[in-house]
Design a protein around this motif. Structure first.
Motif, PDB file in Angstrom:
ATOM      1  N   ASP A   1     -14.008  -0.014  -3.869  1.00  6.53           N
ATOM      2  CA  ASP A   1     -13.275   0.358  -2.664  1.00  6.53           C
ATOM      3  C   ASP A   1     -12.501   1.674  -2.769  1.00  6.53           C
ATOM      4  O   ASP A   1     -11.914   2.114  -1.790  1.00  6.53           O
ATOM      5  CB  ASP A   1     -12.340  -0.765  -2.218  1.00  6.53           C
ATOM      6  CG  ASP A   1     -11.348  -1.183  -3.285  1.00  6.53           C
ATOM      7  OD1 ASP A   1     -11.258  -0.513  -4.314  1.00  6.53           O
ATOM      8  OD2 ASP A   1     -10.663  -2.196  -3.074  1.00  6.53           O
TER       9      ASP A   1
ATOM     10  N   ILE B   1      -9.717   2.368  -4.299  1.00  7.52           N
ATOM     11  CA  ILE B   1      -8.262   2.239  -4.344  1.00  7.52           C
ATOM     12  C   ILE B   1      -7.825   1.934  -5.771  1.00  7.52           C
ATOM     13  O   ILE B   1      -8.370   1.048  -6.412  1.00  7.52           O
ATOM     14  CB  ILE B   1      -7.783   1.122  -3.397  1.00  7.52           C
ATOM     15  CG1 ILE B   1      -8.155   1.461  -1.963  1.00  7.52           C
ATOM     16  CG2 ILE B   1      -6.286   0.906  -3.515  1.00  7.52           C
ATOM     17  CD1 ILE B   1      -7.843   0.359  -0.970  1.00  7.52           C
ATOM     18  N   SER B   2      -6.822   2.666  -6.256  1.00  7.01           N
ATOM     19  CA  SER B   2      -6.242   2.392  -7.573  1.00  7.01           C
ATOM     20  C   SER B   2      -5.151   1.340  -7.417  1.00  7.01           C
ATOM     21  O   SER B   2      -4.422   1.337  -6.421  1.00  7.01           O
ATOM     22  CB  SER B   2      -5.637   3.660  -8.164  1.00  7.01           C
ATOM     23  OG  SER B   2      -6.631   4.617  -8.385  1.00  7.01           O
ATOM     24  N   TYR B   3      -5.022   0.463  -8.408  1.00  7.69           N
ATOM     25  CA  TYR B   3      -4.048  -0.616  -8.344  1.00  7.69           C
ATOM     26  C   TYR B   3      -3.101  -0.545  -9.528  1.00  7.69           C
ATOM     27  O   TYR B   3      -3.515  -0.259 -10.647  1.00  7.69           O
ATOM     28  CB  TYR B   3      -4.745  -1.983  -8.362  1.00  7.69           C
ATOM     29  CG  TYR B   3      -5.605  -2.238  -7.158  1.00  7.69           C
ATOM     30  CD1 TYR B   3      -5.063  -2.748  -5.994  1.00  7.69           C
ATOM     31  CD2 TYR B   3      -6.966  -1.963  -7.188  1.00  7.69           C
ATOM     32  CE1 TYR B   3      -5.850  -2.979  -4.875  1.00  7.69           C
ATOM     33  CE2 TYR B   3      -7.767  -2.189  -6.081  1.00  7.69           C
ATOM     34  CZ  TYR B   3      -7.205  -2.706  -4.926  1.00  7.69           C
ATOM     35  OH  TYR B   3      -7.984  -2.928  -3.835  1.00  7.69           O
TER      36      TYR B   3
ATOM     37  N   LYS C   1     -11.873  -0.482  -8.323  1.00  4.47           N
ATOM     38  CA  LYS C   1     -11.730   0.882  -7.829  1.00  4.47           C
ATOM     39  C   LYS C   1     -13.097   1.486  -7.517  1.00  4.47           C
ATOM     40  O   LYS C   1     -13.243   2.237  -6.561  1.00  4.47           O
ATOM     41  CB  LYS C   1     -10.993   1.751  -8.840  1.00  4.47           C
ATOM     42  CG  LYS C   1     -10.776   3.160  -8.362  1.00  4.47           C
ATOM     43  CD  LYS C   1     -10.012   3.984  -9.372  1.00  4.47           C
ATOM     44  CE  LYS C   1      -9.841   5.391  -8.835  1.00  4.47           C
ATOM     45  NZ  LYS C   1      -9.114   6.241  -9.734  1.00  4.47           N
TER      46      LYS C   1
ATOM     47  N   ASP D   1       0.848  -1.187   0.000  1.00  5.38           N
ATOM     48  CA  ASP D   1       0.000   0.000   0.000  1.00  5.38           C
ATOM     49  C   ASP D   1       0.883   1.235   0.000  1.00  5.38           C
ATOM     50  O   ASP D   1       1.682   1.440   0.918  1.00  5.38           O
ATOM     51  CB  ASP D   1      -0.914   0.004   1.225  1.00  5.38           C
ATOM     52  CG  ASP D   1      -1.903  -1.143   1.209  1.00  5.38           C
ATOM     53  OD1 ASP D   1      -2.366  -1.495   0.112  1.00  5.38           O
ATOM     54  OD2 ASP D   1      -2.210  -1.683   2.279  1.00  5.38           O
TER      55      ASP D   1
ATOM     56  N   GLY E   1      -3.422   5.760   1.062  1.00  9.62           N
ATOM     57  CA  GLY E   1      -4.795   5.307   1.244  1.00  9.62           C
ATOM     58  C   GLY E   1      -5.569   5.085  -0.030  1.00  9.62           C
ATOM     59  O   GLY E   1      -6.598   4.412  -0.035  1.00  9.62           O
ATOM     60  N   THR E   2      -5.080   5.619  -1.163  1.00 12.50           N
ATOM     61  CA  THR E   2      -5.827   5.503  -2.414  1.00 12.50           C
ATOM     62  C   THR E   2      -5.055   4.790  -3.526  1.00 12.50           C
ATOM     63  O   THR E   2      -5.522   4.741  -4.652  1.00 12.50           O
ATOM     64  CB  THR E   2      -6.222   6.900  -2.927  1.00 12.50           C
ATOM     65  OG1 THR E   2      -5.032   7.657  -3.175  1.00 12.50           O
ATOM     66  CG2 THR E   2      -7.090   7.622  -1.922  1.00 12.50           C
ATOM     67  N   PHE E   3      -3.867   4.260  -3.208  1.00 15.25           N
ATOM     68  CA  PHE E   3      -3.055   3.620  -4.244  1.00 15.25           C
ATOM     69  C   PHE E   3      -2.352   2.397  -3.674  1.00 15.25           C
ATOM     70  O   PHE E   3      -1.825   2.434  -2.564  1.00 15.25           O
ATOM     71  CB  PHE E   3      -2.014   4.605  -4.797  1.00 15.25           C
ATOM     72  CG  PHE E   3      -1.239   4.066  -5.946  1.00 15.25           C
ATOM     73  CD1 PHE E   3      -1.812   3.967  -7.206  1.00 15.25           C
ATOM     74  CD2 PHE E   3       0.051   3.627  -5.782  1.00 15.25           C
ATOM     75  CE1 PHE E   3      -1.096   3.454  -8.271  1.00 15.25           C
ATOM     76  CE2 PHE E   3       0.772   3.116  -6.833  1.00 15.25           C
ATOM     77  CZ  PHE E   3       0.199   3.034  -8.082  1.00 15.25           C
ATOM     78  N   CYS E   4      -2.339   1.327  -4.458  1.00 20.35           N
ATOM     79  CA  CYS E   4      -1.736   0.071  -4.036  1.00 20.35           C
ATOM     80  C   CYS E   4      -1.006  -0.544  -5.228  1.00 20.35           C
ATOM     81  O   CYS E   4      -1.500  -0.500  -6.351  1.00 20.35           O
ATOM     82  CB  CYS E   4      -2.837  -0.866  -3.536  1.00 20.35           C
ATOM     83  SG  CYS E   4      -2.246  -2.446  -3.003  1.00 20.35           S
TER      84      CYS E   4
END
Length: 81
Positions: A68, A70-72, A65, A26, A29-32
């Motif tokens: 949740d 979150i961008s991957y 996305k 991680d 909080g918004t990118f993984c």
């Protein structure tokens, strides 16, 4: 959830499923970032011709996305063994 899905999917595609592992980190909080490690001969199967396999996986994962937020980033690397 995403990392377990990618690991199981990758194991179905490669010749040596025991050599597949997935690491998730991680960034914030918004990118993984998710890295799929496989044997050197199996990385080509995961990437696909002209990158079509990995691009389709990225498209599928980008749909998460909306759920949740979150961008991957999905990357395929060869094991260093």
């Amino acid at each position: 959830m995403i990392d377990k899905f990618l690991e199981e999917f990758a194991k179905l595609l490669v010749d040596n499923p025991a050599g597949v592992r997935v690491e998730r980190s991680d960034v914030d909080g918004t990118f993984c970032e998710v890295v799929i490690y496989a044997d050197k001969i199996d990385t080509g199967k995961l990437i696909g011709k002209d990158g079509k396999m990995i691009n389709s996986l990225k498209t599928l994962i980008s749909g998460c996305k909306a759920k949740d937020g979150i961008s991957y980033r999905v990357t395929v690397k060869a094991n260093d063994e």
